[in-house]
Scaffold this active site. Structure first.
Site, PDB file in Angstrom:
ATOM      1  N   GLY A   8      -5.492   7.453   5.436  1.00 19.53           N
ATOM      2  CA  GLY A   8      -4.656   6.470   4.747  1.00 19.53           C
ATOM      3  C   GLY A   8      -3.651   7.132   3.833  1.00 19.53           C
ATOM      4  N   GLY A  10      -1.541   5.661   1.768  1.00 16.08           N
ATOM      5  CA  GLY A  10      -1.047   4.709   0.772  1.00 16.08           C
ATOM      6  C   GLY A  10      -1.354   5.237  -0.622  1.00 16.08           C
ATOM      7  N   PHE A  11      -1.428   4.315  -1.584  1.00 16.00           N
ATOM      8  CA  PHE A  11      -1.585   4.749  -2.976  1.00 16.00           C
ATOM      9  C   PHE A  11      -2.886   5.521  -3.219  1.00 16.00           C
ATOM     10  CE2 PHE A  11       1.766   1.698  -3.534  1.00 16.00           C
ATOM     11  CZ  PHE A  11       2.553   2.337  -4.477  1.00 16.00           C
ATOM     12  N   GLY A  12      -3.983   5.031  -2.648  1.00 18.50           N
ATOM     13  CA  GLY A  12      -5.273   5.677  -2.886  1.00 18.50           C
ATOM     14  C   GLY A  12      -5.342   7.046  -2.229  1.00 18.50           C
ATOM     15  N   GLU A 167       6.303 -14.359  -5.117  1.00 15.76           N
ATOM     16  CA  GLU A 167       7.460 -13.463  -4.942  1.00 15.76           C
ATOM     17  C   GLU A 167       8.301 -13.882  -3.737  1.00 15.76           C
ATOM     18  OE1 GLU A 167       4.974  -9.543  -6.476  1.00 15.76           O
ATOM     19  OE2 GLU A 167       5.979  -9.447  -4.546  1.00 15.76           O
ATOM     20  N   ASP A 296      -8.070  -0.614  -1.796  1.00 19.05           N
ATOM     21  CA  ASP A 296      -8.381  -1.979  -1.342  1.00 19.05           C
ATOM     22  C   ASP A 296      -9.694  -2.052  -0.568  1.00 19.05           C
ATOM     23  OD1 ASP A 296      -5.977  -2.658  -2.412  1.00 19.05           O
ATOM     24  OD2 ASP A 296      -5.056  -3.396  -0.566  1.00 19.05           O
ATOM     25  N   ALA A 306      -2.371  -1.726  -6.537  1.00 20.61           N
ATOM     26  CA  ALA A 306      -1.973  -0.333  -6.369  1.00 20.61           C
ATOM     27  C   ALA A 306      -2.485   0.514  -7.539  1.00 20.61           C
ATOM     28  CB  ALA A 306      -0.457  -0.237  -6.262  1.00 20.61           C
ATOM     29  N   GLN A 307      -2.460  -0.109  -8.742  1.00 20.18           N
ATOM     30  CA  GLN A 307      -2.914   0.641  -9.933  1.00 20.18           C
ATOM     31  C   GLN A 307      -4.371   1.088  -9.779  1.00 20.18           C
ATOM     32  OE1 GLN A 307      -1.817  -2.132 -13.332  1.00 20.18           O
ATOM     33  NE2 GLN A 307      -0.944  -3.129 -11.554  1.00 20.18           N
TER      34      GLN A 307
HETATM   35  C1  LIG Z   1       3.661  -7.896  -1.059  1.00 20.23           C
HETATM   36  C2  LIG Z   1       2.713  -7.107  -1.927  1.00 20.23           C
HETATM   37  C3  LIG Z   1       3.046  -6.845  -3.246  1.00 20.23           C
HETATM   38  C4  LIG Z   1       2.174  -6.107  -4.052  1.00 20.23           C
HETATM   39  N1  LIG Z   1       2.545  -5.864  -5.346  1.00 20.23           N
HETATM   40  C5  LIG Z   1       1.733  -5.143  -6.130  1.00 20.23           C
HETATM   41  C6  LIG Z   1       2.108  -4.847  -7.473  1.00 20.23           C
HETATM   42  O1  LIG Z   1       3.170  -5.257  -7.940  1.00 20.23           O
HETATM   43  N2  LIG Z   1       1.242  -4.104  -8.230  1.00 20.23           N
HETATM   44  C7  LIG Z   1       0.047  -3.646  -7.748  1.00 20.23           C
HETATM   45  O2  LIG Z   1      -0.689  -2.982  -8.485  1.00 20.23           O
HETATM   46  N3  LIG Z   1      -0.335  -3.913  -6.481  1.00 20.23           N
HETATM   47  C8  LIG Z   1       0.477  -4.646  -5.675  1.00 20.23           C
HETATM   48  N4  LIG Z   1       0.097  -4.924  -4.385  1.00 20.23           N
HETATM   49  C9  LIG Z   1      -1.218  -4.437  -3.900  1.00 20.23           C
HETATM   50  C10 LIG Z   1      -1.150  -2.944  -3.581  1.00 20.23           C
HETATM   51  O3  LIG Z   1       0.004  -2.614  -2.870  1.00 20.23           O
HETATM   52  C11 LIG Z   1      -2.395  -2.500  -2.822  1.00 20.23           C
HETATM   53  O4  LIG Z   1      -3.520  -2.872  -3.560  1.00 20.23           O
HETATM   54  C12 LIG Z   1      -2.391  -0.974  -2.645  1.00 20.23           C
HETATM   55  O5  LIG Z   1      -1.324  -0.592  -1.826  1.00 20.23           O
HETATM   56  C13 LIG Z   1      -3.721  -0.518  -2.061  1.00 20.23           C
HETATM   57  O6  LIG Z   1      -3.704   0.876  -1.882  1.00 20.23           O
HETATM   58  P1  LIG Z   1      -4.559   1.534  -0.721  1.00 20.23           P
HETATM   59  O7  LIG Z   1      -4.306   2.998  -0.801  1.00 20.23           O
HETATM   60  O8  LIG Z   1      -5.935   1.035  -0.734  1.00 20.23           O
HETATM   61  O9  LIG Z   1      -3.916   0.935   0.607  1.00 20.23           O
HETATM   62  P2  LIG Z   1      -2.380   1.033   1.155  1.00 20.23           P
HETATM   63  O10 LIG Z   1      -1.442   1.358   0.040  1.00 20.23           O
HETATM   64  O11 LIG Z   1      -2.191  -0.210   1.911  1.00 20.23           O
HETATM   65  O12 LIG Z   1      -2.452   2.257   2.101  1.00 20.23           O
HETATM   66  C14 LIG Z   1      -3.165   2.258   3.309  1.00 20.23           C
HETATM   67  C15 LIG Z   1      -2.562   3.333   4.191  1.00 20.23           C
HETATM   68  O13 LIG Z   1      -3.397   3.551   5.300  1.00 20.23           O
HETATM   69  C16 LIG Z   1      -2.608   3.604   6.485  1.00 20.23           C
HETATM   70  N5  LIG Z   1      -3.466   3.185   7.582  1.00 20.23           N
HETATM   71  C17 LIG Z   1      -3.887   1.943   7.895  1.00 20.23           C
HETATM   72  N6  LIG Z   1      -4.689   1.974   8.968  1.00 20.23           N
HETATM   73  C18 LIG Z   1      -4.796   3.266   9.340  1.00 20.23           C
HETATM   74  C19 LIG Z   1      -5.493   3.927  10.399  1.00 20.23           C
HETATM   75  N7  LIG Z   1      -6.253   3.265  11.265  1.00 20.23           N
HETATM   76  N8  LIG Z   1      -5.363   5.268  10.502  1.00 20.23           N
HETATM   77  C20 LIG Z   1      -4.586   5.963   9.634  1.00 20.23           C
HETATM   78  N9  LIG Z   1      -3.915   5.369   8.611  1.00 20.23           N
HETATM   79  C21 LIG Z   1      -4.021   4.041   8.461  1.00 20.23           C
HETATM   80  C22 LIG Z   1      -1.470   2.622   6.193  1.00 20.23           C
HETATM   81  O14 LIG Z   1      -0.336   2.870   6.987  1.00 20.23           O
HETATM   82  C23 LIG Z   1      -1.197   2.951   4.743  1.00 20.23           C
HETATM   83  O15 LIG Z   1      -0.342   4.064   4.623  1.00 20.23           O
HETATM   84  C24 LIG Z   1       0.945  -5.640  -3.539  1.00 20.23           C
HETATM   85  C25 LIG Z   1       0.615  -5.883  -2.199  1.00 20.23           C
HETATM   86  C26 LIG Z   1       1.485  -6.621  -1.397  1.00 20.23           C
HETATM   87  C27 LIG Z   1       1.122  -6.888   0.040  1.00 20.23           C
END
Ligand SMILES: Cc1cc2nc3c(=O)[nH]c(=O)nc-3n(C[C@H](O)[C@H](O)[C@H](O)COP(=O)(O)OP(=O)(O)OC[C@H]3O[C@@H](n4cnc5c(N)ncnc54)[C@H](O)[C@@H]3O)c2cc1C
Length: 399
Positions: A8, A10-12, A167, A296, A306-307
């Protein structure tokens, strides 16, 4: 070599990778697998509906991650915790320590027809597609002579009164009206209806904030319907649980997400109602102490922000470093996140510690929060380009 694999980008996942790289652990090989070559900052997706550049949201992993981290663009399909492998579409990765951070996916709660007949806002491509759809619908409306069809084209239903629904509604109506003005047509018949099953918007916030946002949406001309649960969706609109019909050619679903289904492939992983993994105080999976869950996908009090994902990434890197160096373990302290929720141009509702700000000042704070996020992720010299929506890499929008 101790192989640390992160799934992943993303942020984490990215925070865990960056923090582990900083720690320069001896004999460690770190690989980050992501199905995209960029991180998506979902917090600015609403701006893409407005017409701002997708480059604000898409931050290439190449410029985020230090060279010491191996990058693999691949989609993880399943995980074998016995063989300690992540099976991707392209290849298999073997790990000694695994960090799972694949984020979340929309959840339709089994509502009939919703997955087929609604669109979502879970990526930059989705946000750009929403913008294009709104413009296309209004253009079709201008040409349509059948009054029933014309009415449906001008109606947009947004389901879910959480941050994403608020939003998106705040952007769709002004965009639809602007498009109508450009075409020289009247805005009569153009409407956005926001449906929320609870008795107030943003049920997780304080009632005062819910009320302020409700007043703002009303002032923008958005129809908000509370205590409205949807039972089915079809090509012509939605049916509510009380049997009422709402006709609309566009349905945007923002009412629910669940953890990524990749977690379901891990044997013996306890999942909660939202598909998130139950974790111990070190964010490890109880049956598999070599697997960490962040963001998440972890059943922690404030996951879904994201935080929280950033904090989880930090924390897990601390735990892995402590294990590696045989030092005392850190303690996980979940922190209530701040929020800044935009509703239309130049207006945001902000909660930051004891501070509550609404309106233009909130909108300024919201953009300051964006800079803060870029600072967490990007090298300094790349921040202005991201903030101004100038390209930092190849386009991320899937046509
Ligand atoms: C429209 C919207 C607005 C938001 N606004 C805010 C905000 O203002 N403030 C805030 O704190 N939070 C906000 N959030 C929530 C926040 O973005 C998420 O909680 C955060 O991104 C979670 O981080 P994560 O690393 O768990 O997952 P993500 O950031 O979703 O990262 C997951 C990553 O895993 C990758 N991935 C997925 N499946 C696979 C796979 N099978 N194999 C390899 N890679 C994979 C994805 O491409 C992605 O890069 C918002 C969410 C949305 C949808």
């Amino acid at each position: 070599m101790h192989r640390i694999v992160i799934v992943g980008g993303g942020f984490g996942g990215v925070t865990a990778a960056k923090e582990l790289a900083k720690k320069q652990l001896d004999d460690c090989d770190i690989t980050l697998i992501s199905d995209k070559s960029h991180l998506e900052y979902y917090g600015v997706l609403y701006r893409l509906i407005r017409g701002e550049s997708p480059d604000e949201a898409c931050l290439p992993l190449d410029i985020i991650l230090p060279r010491s981290i191996r990058r693999a663009v691949d989609s993880a399909r399943d995980i074998d915790p016995v063989k300690k492998t992540v099976n991707g579409l392209r290849r298999t990765f073997t790990y000694d320590t695994l960090i799972l951070a694949p984020g979340s996916v929309p959840s339709y709660f089994g509502i009939e027809g919703m997955d087929h007949h609604s669109i979502t806002m879970k990526s930059a491509s989705d946000a750009v597609a929403i913008r294009r759809r709104v413009i296309r619908q209004i253009r079709s409306m201008a040409r349509e002579t059948d009054p029933v069809r014309r009415r449906a084209l001008g109606r947009f239903i947004v389901i879910g009164g959480g941050p994403t629904g608020i939003e998106a509604s705040g952007e769709i109506l002004p965009l639809a009206r602007k498009t109508a003005h450009r075409l020289g047509m009247s805005c009569r018949g153009i409407s956005v209806t926001l449906l929320e099953a609870a008795d107030r918007l943003l049920p997780s916030a304080e009632p005062h904030t819910s009320q302020k946002i409700l007043e703002r949406l009303h002032a923008l001309g958005i129809a908000v319907r509370l205590r409205c649960a949807v039972s089915s969706a079809d090509v012509a609109g939605v049916t509510l649980k009380d049997g009422q019909r709402l006709e609309a050619a566009t349905i945007l679903w923002t009412a629910g997400v669940k953890a990524h289904p990749l977690l379901e492939t891990v044997e013996d992983l306890a999942l909660d109602k939202r598909g998130r993994a139950v974790v111990d105080t070190l964010l490890r999976v109880p049956n598999h102490p070599d697997i960490f869950i962040v963001g998440d996908c972890a059943a922690t009090p404030f996951s879904g922000m994201a935080q929280t994902a950033v904090e989880d990434g930090h924390f897990v890197s601390e735990v892995i470093a402590a294990m590696h160096r045989k030092k005392p373990m850190p303690v996980y302290k979940p922190k209530a996140p701040a929020y800044a929720i935009p509703a239309g141009t130049a207006w945001s509702a902000v909660k930051f510690g004891p501070l509550r700000v609404f309106g233009m000042a909130g909108a300024v704070m919201r953009r300051a929060a964006d800079i803060h996020v870029y600072m967490l992720i990007l090298p300094w010299r790349r921040i202005p380009a991201a903030f101004l929506g100038r390209s930092n890499g190849p386009s991320c929008v899937v046509e």
